[in-house]
Design a protein around this motif. Structure first.
Motif, PDB file in Angstrom:
ATOM      1  N   ALA A 141       5.304   8.265  -5.386  1.00  0.00           N
ATOM      2  CA  ALA A 141       4.828   9.637  -5.546  1.00  0.00           C
ATOM      3  C   ALA A 141       5.739  10.609  -4.810  1.00  0.00           C
ATOM      4  O   ALA A 141       6.060  11.685  -5.324  1.00  0.00           O
ATOM      5  CB  ALA A 141       3.394   9.763  -5.034  1.00  0.00           C
ATOM      6  N   ASN A 142       6.167  10.240  -3.604  1.00  0.00           N
ATOM      7  CA  ASN A 142       7.084  11.094  -2.847  1.00  0.00           C
ATOM      8  C   ASN A 142       8.428  11.219  -3.559  1.00  0.00           C
ATOM      9  O   ASN A 142       9.023  12.303  -3.619  1.00  0.00           O
ATOM     10  CB  ASN A 142       7.278  10.564  -1.429  1.00  0.00           C
ATOM     11  N   ALA A 143       8.916  10.121  -4.110  1.00  0.00           N
ATOM     12  CA  ALA A 143      10.190  10.142  -4.828  1.00  0.00           C
ATOM     13  C   ALA A 143      10.089  11.035  -6.068  1.00  0.00           C
ATOM     14  O   ALA A 143      11.002  11.816  -6.366  1.00  0.00           O
ATOM     15  CB  ALA A 143      10.615   8.730  -5.217  1.00  0.00           C
ATOM     16  N   GLU A 144       8.958  10.915  -6.765  1.00  0.00           N
ATOM     17  CA  GLU A 144       8.752  11.760  -7.936  1.00  0.00           C
ATOM     18  C   GLU A 144       8.667  13.232  -7.532  1.00  0.00           C
ATOM     19  O   GLU A 144       9.203  14.104  -8.196  1.00  0.00           O
ATOM     20  CB  GLU A 144       7.474  11.343  -8.668  1.00  0.00           C
TER      21      GLU A 144
ATOM     22  N   GLU B 155       0.819  -1.189   0.000  1.00  0.00           N
ATOM     23  CA  GLU B 155       0.000   0.000   0.000  1.00  0.00           C
ATOM     24  C   GLU B 155       0.865   1.257   0.000  1.00  0.00           C
ATOM     25  O   GLU B 155       0.510   2.269  -0.567  1.00  0.00           O
ATOM     26  CB  GLU B 155      -0.933   0.018   1.223  1.00  0.00           C
ATOM     27  N   ASP B 156       2.031   1.254   0.658  1.00  0.00           N
ATOM     28  CA  ASP B 156       2.926   2.401   0.731  1.00  0.00           C
ATOM     29  C   ASP B 156       3.753   2.581  -0.545  1.00  0.00           C
ATOM     30  O   ASP B 156       4.320   3.634  -0.768  1.00  0.00           O
ATOM     31  CB  ASP B 156       3.881   2.269   1.921  1.00  0.00           C
ATOM     32  N   ALA B 157       3.857   1.583  -1.352  1.00  0.00           N
ATOM     33  CA  ALA B 157       4.668   1.655  -2.559  1.00  0.00           C
ATOM     34  C   ALA B 157       4.223   2.795  -3.473  1.00  0.00           C
ATOM     35  O   ALA B 157       5.061   3.580  -3.935  1.00  0.00           O
ATOM     36  CB  ALA B 157       4.660   0.331  -3.298  1.00  0.00           C
ATOM     37  N   PRO B 158       2.920   2.960  -3.761  1.00  0.00           N
ATOM     38  CA  PRO B 158       2.534   4.100  -4.595  1.00  0.00           C
ATOM     39  C   PRO B 158       2.811   5.424  -3.914  1.00  0.00           C
ATOM     40  O   PRO B 158       3.206   6.398  -4.562  1.00  0.00           O
ATOM     41  CB  PRO B 158       1.029   3.903  -4.813  1.00  0.00           C
ATOM     42  N   VAL B 159       2.648   5.492  -2.603  1.00  0.00           N
ATOM     43  CA  VAL B 159       2.931   6.721  -1.876  1.00  0.00           C
ATOM     44  C   VAL B 159       4.433   7.019  -1.926  1.00  0.00           C
ATOM     45  O   VAL B 159       4.846   8.160  -2.139  1.00  0.00           O
ATOM     46  CB  VAL B 159       2.423   6.603  -0.409  1.00  0.00           C
TER      47      VAL B 159
END
Length: 184
Positions: free
Chosen positions: A27-30, A20-24
């Motif tokens: 997004a944070n890395a981007e 679940e945290d992978a997309p977050v």
């Protein structure tokens, strides 16, 4: 068994969290990458603006120095005609009248005025261009006519009709000259 069930549920929850945290995280890395790119662009823009400001400052300082150095150029050009007329007046006085007691004071006064004018020119960086016997330099001389001469090399200045002047390192007025050419 409830403890095993509890452990199993905890394991499942823990396994599910990274997914679940992978997309977050992505997004944070981007977002971090985008912010770093914006920061790099802003730093580059600041460097360009600073360099541009320095260039404008240097240009203005040079223009100011030139304005100080060459402020009297127009006045100097105008006063050159006075110097020319004074020189012509002195040259027009015959030698016998120079010795005449009635005119001696006038001649001495005119000569003193000429010396004072030369002194003022020197203090303000105005120098006379030496022309006679020199090769023609189109940056300093204006050839008015060519005269056949067997004695001088072609392109050599024979006669100076009007003196030329420099103000510091710039041409104030070109010398009007007569130039030698090969005899026909």
């Amino acid at each position: 068994m409830s403890e095993d069930k509890q452990n199993l549920e905890n394991t499942e929850v823990v396994d599910m969290l990274p997914e679940e945290d992978a997309p977050v995280a992505d997004a944070n890395a981007e977002r971090i990458a985008a912010l770093e790119a914006e920061l790099a662009t802003a730093k580059q823009d600041i460097l360009y603006a600073h360099a541009d400001t320095q260039n404008v400052r240097r240009r203005l300082e040079k223009e100011l120095a030139d304005a100080r150095a060459y402020a009297a150029t127009a006045f100097a050009r105008d006063i050159l005609s006075v110097a020319d007329n004074l020189s012509r007046a002195l040259a027009a006085i015959p030698a016998d009248l120079r010795e005449d007691e009635k005119l001696k004071g006038l001649v001495v006064g005119l000569e003193a005025t000429g010396r004072e004018l030369d002194s003022i020119f020197g203090r303000n960086g105005i120098t006379k261009i030496e022309s006679v016997g020199q090769p023609l330099d189109p940056n300093k001389h204006q050839a008015m006519m060519e005269v056949p001469s067997a004695d001088a090399a072609p392109g050599t200045i024979l006669i100076e009709m009007q003196a030329g002047y420099m103000i510091k390192d710039r041409l104030l007025r070109p010398a009007m000259v007569s130039v030698a050419k090969a005899p026909e």
